[in-house]
Design a protein around this motif. Structure first.
Motif, PDB file in Angstrom:
ATOM      1  N   LEU A  56      46.384  26.695  -0.696  1.00 38.69           N
ATOM      2  CA  LEU A  56      45.484  27.563  -1.446  1.00 38.69           C
ATOM      3  C   LEU A  56      45.669  29.032  -1.077  1.00 38.69           C
ATOM      4  N   LEU A  57      45.463  29.909  -2.073  1.00 40.01           N
ATOM      5  CA  LEU A  57      45.390  31.350  -1.854  1.00 40.01           C
ATOM      6  C   LEU A  57      43.959  31.764  -2.186  1.00 40.01           C
ATOM      7  N   PHE A  58      43.215  32.119  -1.156  1.00 40.07           N
ATOM      8  CA  PHE A  58      41.817  32.476  -1.348  1.00 40.07           C
ATOM      9  C   PHE A  58      41.700  33.940  -1.778  1.00 40.07           C
ATOM     10  N   VAL A  59      41.003  34.180  -2.872  1.00 39.60           N
ATOM     11  CA  VAL A  59      40.785  35.531  -3.383  1.00 39.60           C
ATOM     12  C   VAL A  59      39.354  35.635  -3.893  1.00 39.60           C
ATOM     13  N   ARG A  60      38.625  36.641  -3.438  1.00 43.47           N
ATOM     14  CA  ARG A  60      37.260  36.872  -3.893  1.00 43.47           C
ATOM     15  C   ARG A  60      37.107  38.325  -4.332  1.00 43.47           C
ATOM     16  N   LYS A  61      36.566  38.499  -5.499  1.00 41.95           N
ATOM     17  CA  LYS A  61      36.438  39.831  -6.094  1.00 41.95           C
ATOM     18  C   LYS A  61      35.327  40.646  -5.452  1.00 41.95           C
ATOM     19  N   ILE A  62      35.581  41.967  -5.309  1.00 38.73           N
ATOM     20  CA  ILE A  62      34.535  42.938  -4.984  1.00 38.73           C
ATOM     21  C   ILE A  62      34.201  43.644  -6.294  1.00 38.73           C
ATOM     22  N   GLY A  63      33.027  43.364  -6.844  1.00 38.21           N
ATOM     23  CA  GLY A  63      32.650  43.944  -8.126  1.00 38.21           C
ATOM     24  C   GLY A  63      32.014  45.311  -7.986  1.00 38.21           C
ATOM     25  N   ALA A  64      32.071  46.088  -9.053  1.00 32.63           N
ATOM     26  CA  ALA A  64      31.434  47.403  -9.072  1.00 32.63           C
ATOM     27  C   ALA A  64      29.916  47.253  -8.977  1.00 32.63           C
ATOM     28  N   PRO A  65      29.213  48.223  -8.384  1.00 31.21           N
ATOM     29  CA  PRO A  65      27.763  48.110  -8.215  1.00 31.21           C
ATOM     30  C   PRO A  65      27.008  47.891  -9.530  1.00 31.21           C
ATOM     31  N   GLN A  66      27.414  48.589 -10.588  1.00 32.26           N
ATOM     32  CA  GLN A  66      26.707  48.498 -11.865  1.00 32.26           C
ATOM     33  C   GLN A  66      27.192  47.348 -12.734  1.00 32.26           C
ATOM     34  N   ASN A  67      28.389  46.841 -12.446  1.00 26.95           N
ATOM     35  CA  ASN A  67      28.961  45.757 -13.249  1.00 26.95           C
ATOM     36  C   ASN A  67      29.855  44.914 -12.351  1.00 26.95           C
ATOM     37  N   ARG A  68      29.302  43.779 -11.885  1.00 27.59           N
ATOM     38  CA  ARG A  68      30.033  42.960 -10.921  1.00 27.59           C
ATOM     39  C   ARG A  68      31.287  42.331 -11.510  1.00 27.59           C
ATOM     40  N   GLU A  69      31.422  42.353 -12.837  1.00 27.39           N
ATOM     41  CA  GLU A  69      32.622  41.785 -13.465  1.00 27.39           C
ATOM     42  C   GLU A  69      33.825  42.709 -13.339  1.00 27.39           C
ATOM     43  N   VAL A  70      33.589  43.986 -13.065  1.00 26.81           N
ATOM     44  CA  VAL A  70      34.677  44.955 -12.893  1.00 26.81           C
ATOM     45  C   VAL A  70      35.122  44.925 -11.436  1.00 26.81           C
ATOM     46  N   ALA A  71      36.373  44.528 -11.201  1.00 26.62           N
ATOM     47  CA  ALA A  71      36.890  44.405  -9.841  1.00 26.62           C
ATOM     48  C   ALA A  71      37.342  45.763  -9.309  1.00 26.62           C
ATOM     49  N   ILE A  72      36.668  46.255  -8.273  1.00 25.76           N
ATOM     50  CA  ILE A  72      37.103  47.494  -7.618  1.00 25.76           C
ATOM     51  C   ILE A  72      37.930  47.167  -6.371  1.00 25.76           C
ATOM     52  N   GLY A  73      38.053  45.885  -6.086  1.00 25.33           N
ATOM     53  CA  GLY A  73      38.838  45.437  -4.952  1.00 25.33           C
ATOM     54  C   GLY A  73      38.656  43.946  -4.774  1.00 25.33           C
ATOM     55  N   ALA A  74      39.156  43.443  -3.670  1.00 19.52           N
ATOM     56  CA  ALA A  74      39.028  42.006  -3.419  1.00 19.52           C
ATOM     57  C   ALA A  74      39.264  41.719  -1.950  1.00 19.52           C
ATOM     58  N   ILE A  75      38.749  40.591  -1.536  1.00 21.88           N
ATOM     59  CA  ILE A  75      39.056  40.030  -0.219  1.00 21.88           C
ATOM     60  C   ILE A  75      40.025  38.885  -0.458  1.00 21.88           C
ATOM     61  N   ALA A  76      41.125  38.874   0.248  1.00 24.01           N
ATOM     62  CA  ALA A  76      42.134  37.854  -0.001  1.00 24.01           C
ATOM     63  C   ALA A  76      42.770  37.396   1.294  1.00 24.01           C
ATOM     64  N   GLY A  77      43.176  36.138   1.287  1.00 26.55           N
ATOM     65  CA  GLY A  77      43.826  35.562   2.448  1.00 26.55           C
ATOM     66  C   GLY A  77      43.019  34.403   2.970  1.00 26.55           C
ATOM     67  N   SER A  78      43.518  33.749   4.002  1.00 28.71           N
ATOM     68  CA  SER A  78      42.847  32.560   4.523  1.00 28.71           C
ATOM     69  C   SER A  78      42.457  32.743   5.980  1.00 28.71           C
ATOM     70  N   ASP A  79      43.436  32.883   6.855  1.00 27.04           N
ATOM     71  CA  ASP A  79      43.145  32.946   8.285  1.00 27.04           C
ATOM     72  C   ASP A  79      42.446  34.244   8.661  1.00 27.04           C
ATOM     73  N   ALA A  80      42.929  35.363   8.144  1.00 30.04           N
ATOM     74  CA  ALA A  80      42.323  36.677   8.414  1.00 30.04           C
ATOM     75  C   ALA A  80      42.264  37.447   7.095  1.00 30.04           C
ATOM     76  N   PRO A  81      41.241  37.196   6.278  1.00 33.69           N
ATOM     77  CA  PRO A  81      41.162  37.802   4.947  1.00 33.69           C
ATOM     78  C   PRO A  81      41.237  39.326   4.990  1.00 33.69           C
ATOM     79  N   GLN A  82      41.986  39.890   4.050  1.00 38.08           N
ATOM     80  CA  GLN A  82      42.210  41.330   3.982  1.00 38.08           C
ATOM     81  C   GLN A  82      41.393  41.940   2.841  1.00 38.08           C
ATOM     82  N   LEU A  83      40.853  43.125   3.091  1.00 35.58           N
ATOM     83  CA  LEU A  83      40.175  43.885   2.050  1.00 35.58           C
ATOM     84  C   LEU A  83      41.185  44.805   1.381  1.00 35.58           C
ATOM     85  N   VAL A  84      41.325  44.659   0.061  1.00 36.07           N
ATOM     86  CA  VAL A  84      42.215  45.518  -0.723  1.00 36.07           C
ATOM     87  C   VAL A  84      41.365  46.203  -1.776  1.00 36.07           C
ATOM     88  N   LEU A  85      41.423  47.553  -1.832  1.00 42.66           N
ATOM     89  CA  LEU A  85      40.582  48.319  -2.749  1.00 42.66           C
ATOM     90  C   LEU A  85      41.419  49.092  -3.753  1.00 42.66           C
TER      91      LEU A  85
END
Length: 223
Positions: A56-85
Protein backbone atom coordinates in the motif's frame (compact mmCIF):
# COMPACT_ATOMS: atom_id res chain seq x y z
CA UNK A 1 -24.68 17.38 -18.00
CA UNK A 2 -24.50 14.17 -19.98
CA UNK A 3 -23.10 11.14 -18.23
CA UNK A 4 -19.83 10.02 -19.86
CA UNK A 5 -19.77 6.58 -21.44
CA UNK A 6 -19.04 3.69 -19.12
CA UNK A 7 -15.43 2.55 -19.53
CA UNK A 8 -15.26 -0.25 -16.96
CA UNK A 9 -17.65 -2.76 -15.43
CA UNK A 10 -16.00 -2.44 -12.02
CA UNK A 11 -12.58 -2.00 -10.44
CA UNK A 12 -11.59 -5.62 -11.14
CA UNK A 13 -12.36 -5.13 -14.83
CA UNK A 14 -10.26 -1.95 -14.84
CA UNK A 15 -7.42 -3.85 -13.17
CA UNK A 16 -7.44 -6.60 -15.76
CA UNK A 17 -7.38 -4.08 -18.60
CA UNK A 18 -4.58 -2.17 -16.89
CA UNK A 19 -2.57 -5.35 -16.38
CA UNK A 20 -2.85 -6.13 -20.09
CA UNK A 21 -1.50 -2.69 -20.97
CA UNK A 22 1.36 -3.01 -18.48
CA UNK A 23 2.36 -6.41 -19.88
CA UNK A 24 3.23 -4.71 -23.18
CA UNK A 25 6.06 -2.80 -21.51
CA UNK A 26 7.60 -5.25 -19.04
CA UNK A 27 9.03 -3.86 -15.80
CA UNK A 28 11.74 -5.91 -14.10
CA UNK A 29 10.70 -7.44 -10.75
CA UNK A 30 8.06 -4.79 -9.90
CA UNK A 31 6.23 -4.21 -6.66
CA UNK A 32 2.66 -2.91 -6.93
CA UNK A 33 1.55 -0.21 -4.49
CA UNK A 34 -2.19 0.39 -4.21
CA UNK A 35 -3.64 3.68 -3.01
CA UNK A 36 -6.22 2.63 -0.40
CA UNK A 37 -8.97 2.08 -0.44
CA UNK A 38 -10.32 2.34 -3.98
CA UNK A 39 -7.07 1.46 -5.70
CA UNK A 40 -6.74 -1.88 -3.98
CA UNK A 41 -9.31 -3.78 -6.04
CA UNK A 42 -7.62 -2.54 -9.22
CA UNK A 43 -4.13 -3.29 -7.96
CA UNK A 44 -5.00 -6.86 -6.95
CA UNK A 45 -5.64 -7.73 -10.59
CA UNK A 46 -2.45 -5.99 -11.72
CA UNK A 47 -0.27 -7.69 -9.10
CA UNK A 48 -1.68 -11.15 -9.83
CA UNK A 49 -1.26 -10.76 -13.60
CA UNK A 50 2.33 -9.53 -13.26
CA UNK A 51 3.28 -11.97 -10.51
CA UNK A 52 4.22 -9.01 -8.33
CA UNK A 53 4.04 -8.34 -4.61
CA UNK A 54 1.21 -6.06 -3.49
CA UNK A 55 1.52 -3.41 -0.80
CA UNK A 56 0.00 0.00 0.00
CA UNK A 57 0.91 3.65 -0.58
CA UNK A 58 -0.74 5.70 2.14
CA UNK A 59 -1.80 9.21 1.10
CA UNK A 60 -4.03 11.61 3.04
CA UNK A 61 -5.09 15.00 1.75
CA UNK A 62 -4.57 18.31 3.56
CA UNK A 63 -7.61 20.33 2.51
CA UNK A 64 -7.92 24.10 2.35
CA UNK A 65 -9.53 25.72 5.43
CA UNK A 66 -12.57 27.00 3.49
CA UNK A 67 -12.91 23.98 1.20
CA UNK A 68 -11.55 20.65 2.40
CA UNK A 69 -11.95 19.19 -1.10
CA UNK A 70 -9.16 21.46 -2.41
CA UNK A 71 -5.82 19.78 -1.69
CA UNK A 72 -3.16 22.25 -0.53
CA UNK A 73 -0.89 19.36 0.39
CA UNK A 74 -0.86 15.83 1.68
CA UNK A 75 0.68 13.44 4.14
CA UNK A 76 2.14 10.44 2.38
CA UNK A 77 4.16 7.37 3.19
CA UNK A 78 3.93 4.50 5.64
CA UNK A 79 6.80 4.16 8.10
CA UNK A 80 7.57 7.89 8.41
CA UNK A 81 4.83 9.87 6.61
CA UNK A 82 6.02 13.03 4.87
CA UNK A 83 4.21 16.36 4.64
CA UNK A 84 4.22 17.74 1.09
CA UNK A 85 2.69 21.19 0.50
CA UNK A 86 1.70 23.22 -2.53
CA UNK A 87 3.05 26.52 -1.25
CA UNK A 88 1.21 28.55 -3.90
CA UNK A 89 -2.14 27.13 -2.82
CA UNK A 90 -1.23 27.53 0.85
CA UNK A 91 -0.60 31.24 0.28
CA UNK A 92 -3.67 31.65 -1.92
CA UNK A 93 -6.08 30.16 0.63
CA UNK A 94 -4.42 31.78 3.64
CA UNK A 95 -3.87 28.55 5.53
CA UNK A 96 -1.95 29.23 8.75
CA UNK A 97 0.95 27.08 9.93
CA UNK A 98 -1.10 26.18 12.99
CA UNK A 99 -3.90 24.90 10.76
CA UNK A 100 -1.49 22.93 8.60
CA UNK A 101 0.24 21.38 11.61
CA UNK A 102 -3.11 20.38 13.14
CA UNK A 103 -4.32 18.84 9.88
CA UNK A 104 -0.99 17.09 9.35
CA UNK A 105 -1.21 15.54 12.80
CA UNK A 106 -4.80 14.42 12.18
CA UNK A 107 -3.91 12.80 8.86
CA UNK A 108 -0.79 11.15 10.29
CA UNK A 109 -3.00 9.64 12.97
CA UNK A 110 -5.33 8.30 10.27
CA UNK A 111 -2.41 6.79 8.36
CA UNK A 112 -1.25 5.16 11.61
CA UNK A 113 -4.77 3.75 12.09
CA UNK A 114 -4.90 2.43 8.54
CA UNK A 115 -1.41 1.01 8.73
CA UNK A 116 -2.14 -0.82 11.99
CA UNK A 117 -5.43 -2.18 10.69
CA UNK A 118 -4.34 -3.08 7.17
CA UNK A 119 -0.81 -4.33 7.80
CA UNK A 120 -1.50 -6.08 11.12
CA UNK A 121 1.67 -4.71 12.69
CA UNK A 122 4.13 -5.79 10.00
CA UNK A 123 6.65 -3.39 8.52
CA UNK A 124 6.10 -2.01 4.99
CA UNK A 125 7.92 -3.75 2.16
CA UNK A 126 11.38 -2.25 1.58
CA UNK A 127 11.17 -0.18 -1.60
CA UNK A 128 14.83 0.80 -1.92
CA UNK A 129 16.00 0.26 -5.52
CA UNK A 130 12.71 -1.42 -6.45
CA UNK A 131 10.68 -0.77 -9.60
CA UNK A 132 7.39 0.46 -8.19
CA UNK A 133 4.00 0.52 -9.92
CA UNK A 134 1.53 2.84 -8.18
CA UNK A 135 -2.10 1.93 -8.87
CA UNK A 136 -5.33 3.80 -8.14
CA UNK A 137 -8.86 3.47 -9.54
CA UNK A 138 -8.60 6.83 -11.29
CA UNK A 139 -7.41 10.39 -10.90
CA UNK A 140 -9.43 13.60 -10.82
CA UNK A 141 -7.02 16.48 -10.11
CA UNK A 142 -3.99 14.42 -9.05
CA UNK A 143 -3.04 16.88 -6.31
CA UNK A 144 -3.13 14.36 -3.48
CA UNK A 145 -1.49 11.58 -5.49
CA UNK A 146 1.34 13.94 -6.49
CA UNK A 147 2.27 14.23 -2.82
CA UNK A 148 2.36 10.46 -2.51
CA UNK A 149 4.65 10.18 -5.50
CA UNK A 150 6.98 12.86 -4.10
CA UNK A 151 7.19 10.96 -0.81
CA UNK A 152 7.87 7.75 -2.70
CA UNK A 153 10.95 9.26 -4.36
CA UNK A 154 12.43 9.90 -0.91
CA UNK A 155 12.61 6.12 -0.43
CA UNK A 156 15.25 5.73 -3.17
CA UNK A 157 13.15 3.59 -5.49
CA UNK A 158 14.70 2.53 -8.80
CA UNK A 159 11.74 3.68 -10.91
CA UNK A 160 8.13 4.72 -10.53
CA UNK A 161 5.29 3.87 -12.90
CA UNK A 162 1.84 5.36 -12.36
CA UNK A 163 -0.82 2.97 -13.63
CA UNK A 164 -4.40 4.23 -13.65
CA UNK A 165 -7.53 3.35 -15.60
CA UNK A 166 -8.76 6.88 -16.27
CA UNK A 167 -7.74 10.51 -15.74
CA UNK A 168 -8.18 13.90 -17.41
CA UNK A 169 -5.28 14.98 -19.65
CA UNK A 170 -4.39 17.99 -17.48
CA UNK A 171 -3.96 15.81 -14.39
CA UNK A 172 -1.68 13.43 -16.27
CA UNK A 173 0.42 16.32 -17.47
CA UNK A 174 0.91 17.53 -13.90
CA UNK A 175 1.72 14.05 -12.59
CA UNK A 176 4.19 13.33 -15.37
CA UNK A 177 6.88 15.29 -13.57
CA UNK A 178 6.66 12.98 -10.56
CA UNK A 179 7.12 9.59 -12.26
CA UNK A 180 9.25 7.81 -14.84
CA UNK A 181 6.24 6.67 -16.86
CA UNK A 182 2.46 6.76 -16.87
CA UNK A 183 0.18 4.03 -18.15
CA UNK A 184 -3.38 5.36 -18.43
CA UNK A 185 -6.08 3.55 -20.38
CA UNK A 186 -8.40 6.50 -21.01
CA UNK A 187 -7.92 10.28 -21.03
CA UNK A 188 -11.41 11.67 -21.73
CA UNK A 189 -11.67 15.37 -22.54
CA UNK A 190 -15.14 15.38 -20.99
CA UNK A 191 -13.97 13.83 -17.71
CA UNK A 192 -16.03 14.89 -14.70
CA UNK A 193 -15.62 12.17 -12.03
CA UNK A 194 -13.87 8.84 -11.63
CA UNK A 195 -16.98 7.01 -10.42
CA UNK A 196 -18.98 7.94 -13.51
CA UNK A 197 -16.56 5.92 -15.65
CA UNK A 198 -17.58 2.70 -13.88
CA UNK A 199 -20.85 0.80 -14.03
CA UNK A 200 -20.32 -0.48 -10.48
CA UNK A 201 -18.31 1.76 -8.16
CA UNK A 202 -19.08 0.85 -4.52
CA UNK A 203 -17.14 2.06 -1.51
CA UNK A 204 -14.26 -0.28 -0.62
CA UNK A 205 -14.28 -1.47 2.97
CA UNK A 206 -11.35 -1.94 5.34
CA UNK A 207 -12.14 -5.67 5.32
CA UNK A 208 -11.72 -5.85 1.54
CA UNK A 209 -8.34 -4.12 1.76
CA UNK A 210 -7.15 -6.52 4.45
CA UNK A 211 -8.38 -9.54 2.49
CA UNK A 212 -6.42 -8.42 -0.58
CA UNK A 213 -3.22 -8.13 1.40
CA UNK A 214 -3.42 -11.65 2.80
CA UNK A 215 -4.27 -13.25 -0.55
CA UNK A 216 -1.47 -14.94 -2.55
CA UNK A 217 0.84 -12.18 -3.76
CA UNK A 218 -0.38 -9.76 -1.12
CA UNK A 219 2.08 -8.17 1.26
CA UNK A 220 1.24 -10.64 4.02
CA UNK A 221 0.27 -13.51 1.76
CA UNK A 222 2.20 -16.18 -0.04
CA UNK A 223 4.45 -15.75 -3.11
Amino acid sequence: MMRPRILFVDRADAGRQLAAALSLQPIDDPIVLAVPRGGVAVAVEVAQALGAKLDLLFVRKIGAPQNREVAIGAIAGSDAPQLVLNEELVAACGASRAYIEAEATRQKDEIARQRKRYLSGRQPVDLKMRNVIVVDDGVATGATLAAGLKALRLQSVASTTLAIPVAPPEALEALGAEVDRIVCLHEPDDFCAVGLCYRDFPQVSDAEVMQALVAPGGATGGP
